[in-house]
Design an enzyme around this catalytic site. Sequence first.
Site, mmCIF file in Angstrom:
data_model
loop_
_atom_site.group_PDB
_atom_site.id
_atom_site.type_symbol
_atom_site.label_atom_id
_atom_site.label_comp_id
_atom_site.label_asym_id
_atom_site.label_seq_id
_atom_site.Cartn_x
_atom_site.Cartn_y
_atom_site.Cartn_z
ATOM 1 N N CYS A 1 8.136 -5.170 -5.516
ATOM 2 C CA CYS A 1 8.349 -3.940 -4.763
ATOM 3 C C CYS A 1 7.039 -3.207 -4.493
ATOM 4 O O CYS A 1 6.170 -3.710 -3.798
ATOM 5 C CB CYS A 1 9.383 -3.073 -5.489
ATOM 6 N N HIS A 2 6.847 -2.011 -5.047
ATOM 7 C CA HIS A 2 5.626 -1.230 -4.838
ATOM 8 C C HIS A 2 4.511 -1.592 -5.818
ATOM 9 O O HIS A 2 3.398 -1.095 -5.705
ATOM 10 C CB HIS A 2 5.931 0.271 -4.966
#
Length: 184
Positions: free
Chosen positions: A106-107
Amino acid sequence: MKVAFLVAPEGVEQVELTDPRQAVRDAGGTPRLVSTKPGRIQAFDHLDKADTFEVDQVVKDATVGEYDALVLPGGVANPDFLRLNEAAVAFAKGFFDAGKPVAAICHAPWTLVEADVLRGRTLTSWPSLRTDITNAGGSWVDERVKVCTSGPNALITSRRPDDLKAFCAAFLEEFSKTTKGSAS
């Protein structure tokens, strides 16, 4: 297999921590929660507070040599906090320097952007990180899981929580290649 899970004191996406930790346990490994402060970390379910988890080790006291691999869970705030902590960035970079596998979802690649380890690497992430990854010298792809071995280590990345099953299977496969024959 001893695996460090590097997270900030708050902001980690809970499922991106708990599912991979359980996958490591189910594979017979030892997951350890490493953070920038001692005590408990606050996980989130998107923008809502979720559970807290006990920190096993503070990153300033951790060494890459203690671990076989690194997992970087996401959450929007988590990697943003980590990238501002020199010890956390150095710890993440150390896995690349040592040729040990790193998995990020994800991030989480924001921490790797800060560590300057993405040049020549191909990875995926939450779509909003594409420009940051490209500016850091990496190539971004929109794939469920991307395993990149064109560097000093295996880099396993995924886009979002919906990819967790494939992410866990891919990083466990890569981690097992690295730990075969090592005294873990």
